[in-house]
Design an enzyme around this catalytic site. Structure first.
Site, PDB file in Angstrom:
ATOM      1  N   LYS A 113     -39.852   2.110  29.491  1.00 48.22           N
ATOM      2  CA  LYS A 113     -38.622   1.372  29.779  1.00 48.22           C
ATOM      3  C   LYS A 113     -37.827   2.122  30.842  1.00 48.22           C
ATOM      4  O   LYS A 113     -37.578   3.334  30.691  1.00 48.22           O
ATOM      5  CB  LYS A 113     -37.794   1.323  28.495  1.00 48.22           C
ATOM      6  CG  LYS A 113     -37.308  -0.039  28.060  1.00 48.22           C
ATOM      7  CD  LYS A 113     -36.682   0.097  26.671  1.00 48.22           C
ATOM      8  CE  LYS A 113     -35.789  -1.067  26.370  1.00 48.22           C
ATOM      9  NZ  LYS A 113     -35.161  -0.921  25.047  1.00 48.22           N
TER      10      LYS A 113
HETATM   11  O1  G3P Z   1     -32.774  -3.969  22.938  1.00 43.51           O
HETATM   12  C1  G3P Z   1     -31.520  -3.483  23.355  1.00 43.51           C
HETATM   13  C2  G3P Z   1     -30.631  -3.414  22.174  1.00 43.51           C
HETATM   14  O2  G3P Z   1     -31.009  -2.354  21.362  1.00 43.51           O
HETATM   15  C3  G3P Z   1     -29.194  -3.314  22.494  1.00 43.51           C
HETATM   16  O3  G3P Z   1     -28.556  -3.964  21.470  1.00 43.51           O
HETATM   17  O4  G3P Z   1     -26.702  -4.531  19.996  1.00 43.51           O
HETATM   18  O5  G3P Z   1     -26.751  -2.318  21.180  1.00 43.51           O
HETATM   19  O6  G3P Z   1     -26.304  -4.412  22.445  1.00 43.51           O
HETATM   20  P1  G3P Z   1     -26.988  -3.783  21.269  1.00 43.51           P
END
Ligand code: G3P
Length: 217
Positions: free
Chosen positions: A83
C-alpha cells in the site's frame, strides 16, 4: 463483490475466516499500532491465515524509500499487496513496484483525478476513503461512482476498493455503484448478517417446531 477485512487483529480474522466471506485483508499503520505487534510478524501471521490479498502499507514518504519498504513487505508472503499513499512520490513508487510485478494498493484517495492517476501508474487497487469524506459533509459514494465511470470509460483493470467503511449502508451503497471490493471493519461485517425480522421469524419457527415433538436427525 469481494469483502476484505480492515484489521490487523489476528484473532478477529481467525474468527471471521471460517465463514468463507473473507476474500482478503487490509491493514494500515494505525491498525498495526492497535495490534501492538511487530509489523512483519503480524503480517506473516495474517498471510498464513488468509490466502487472498493482504495489504501492507509503507511508511516512507519518498519514492526510493517507499520502493525499498515495499520490496521488504512484499517478501513477507506472496499474497502481500503493497500500500502506498496517493502522493506524487507514492505514484512513482506504484509504477516502479508494479513494473517489478509487486501488486500495489494506492490508498488515501479522495478525488476521481487521484484515482485516474493511480490507474495510469499501474495500481492493482485504488482505495477511496468513503467515511472520511462523509465526515466532512461530502458524499463518499459519489466518489466511488465517478471512479467506476472513469475506469469503465477507459477499460482500466485497477480494482476499486471502497475503504473507510463505517456502516452496513456504506457496504450496500458501494455494491450498488459497482465497487469491486469493500474493506470492512469486523464489527460492520458481522452487522451485515443481522436483521431483527430474521431473529423474530426464527424464534417463531423454532417455537412451532418444538410443539411438533419431531426431530430431523
Ligand atoms: O481502509 C482504510 C480505513 O482503515 C480507514 O478507515 O474509519 O479510519 O476512516 P477510517
Amino acid at each position: 463483490m469481494k469483502f476484505f477485512v480492515d484489521t490487523a487483529d489476528i484473532s478477529e480474522i481467525a474468527r471471521l475466516n471460517p465463514s468463507g466471506l473473507v476474500d482478503g485483508v487490509t491493514t494500515n499503520p494505525s491498525l498495526i499500532m492497535k495490534s501492538n505487534r511487530d509489523v512483519r510478524e503480524v503480517l506473516a501471521d495474517i498471510c498464513e491465515l488468509v490466502s487472498g490479498p493482504v495489504s501492507a502499507e509503507v511508511v516512507a514518504t519518498e519514492t526510493e524509500q517507499m520502493i525499498q519498504e515495499g520490496q521488504v513487505l512484499a517478501a513477507i508472503a506472496s499474497n502481500i499487496v503493497v500500500k502506498v499513499p496517493l502522493t506524487w512520490d507514492g505514484l512513482k513508487a506504484c509504477r516502479a513496484l508494479s513494473d517489478q510485478s509487486i501488486r500495489v494498493n494506492v490508498t488515501l484517495c479522495f478525488s476521481a483525478n487521484q484515482a485516474l492517476l493511480a490507474a495510469k501508474a499501474g495500481a492493482a487497487y485504488i482505495s477511496p476513503f468513503i467515511g472520511r469524506l462523509d465526515d466532512l459533509g461530502l458524499d463518499g459514494m459519489d466518489l466511488i461512482a465517478h471512479i467506476r465511470q472513469i475506469y469503465d470509460n477507459y477499460g482500466f483493470a485497477t480494482e476499486i476498493l471502497a475503504a473507510s467503511i463505517r456502516s452496513p449502508f456504506h457496504v450496500m451503497s458501494s455494491a450498488l455503484v459497482g465497487a469491486d471490493v469493500a474493506t470492512v471493519p469486523p464489527a460492520v461485517l458481522r452487522k451485515l448478517a443481522k436483521h431483527p425480522l430474521t431473529d423474530k421469524g426464527l424464534a417463531s419457527f423454532l417455537s412451532d417446531w418444538e410443539k411438533t415433538g419431531m426431530s430431523i436427525v
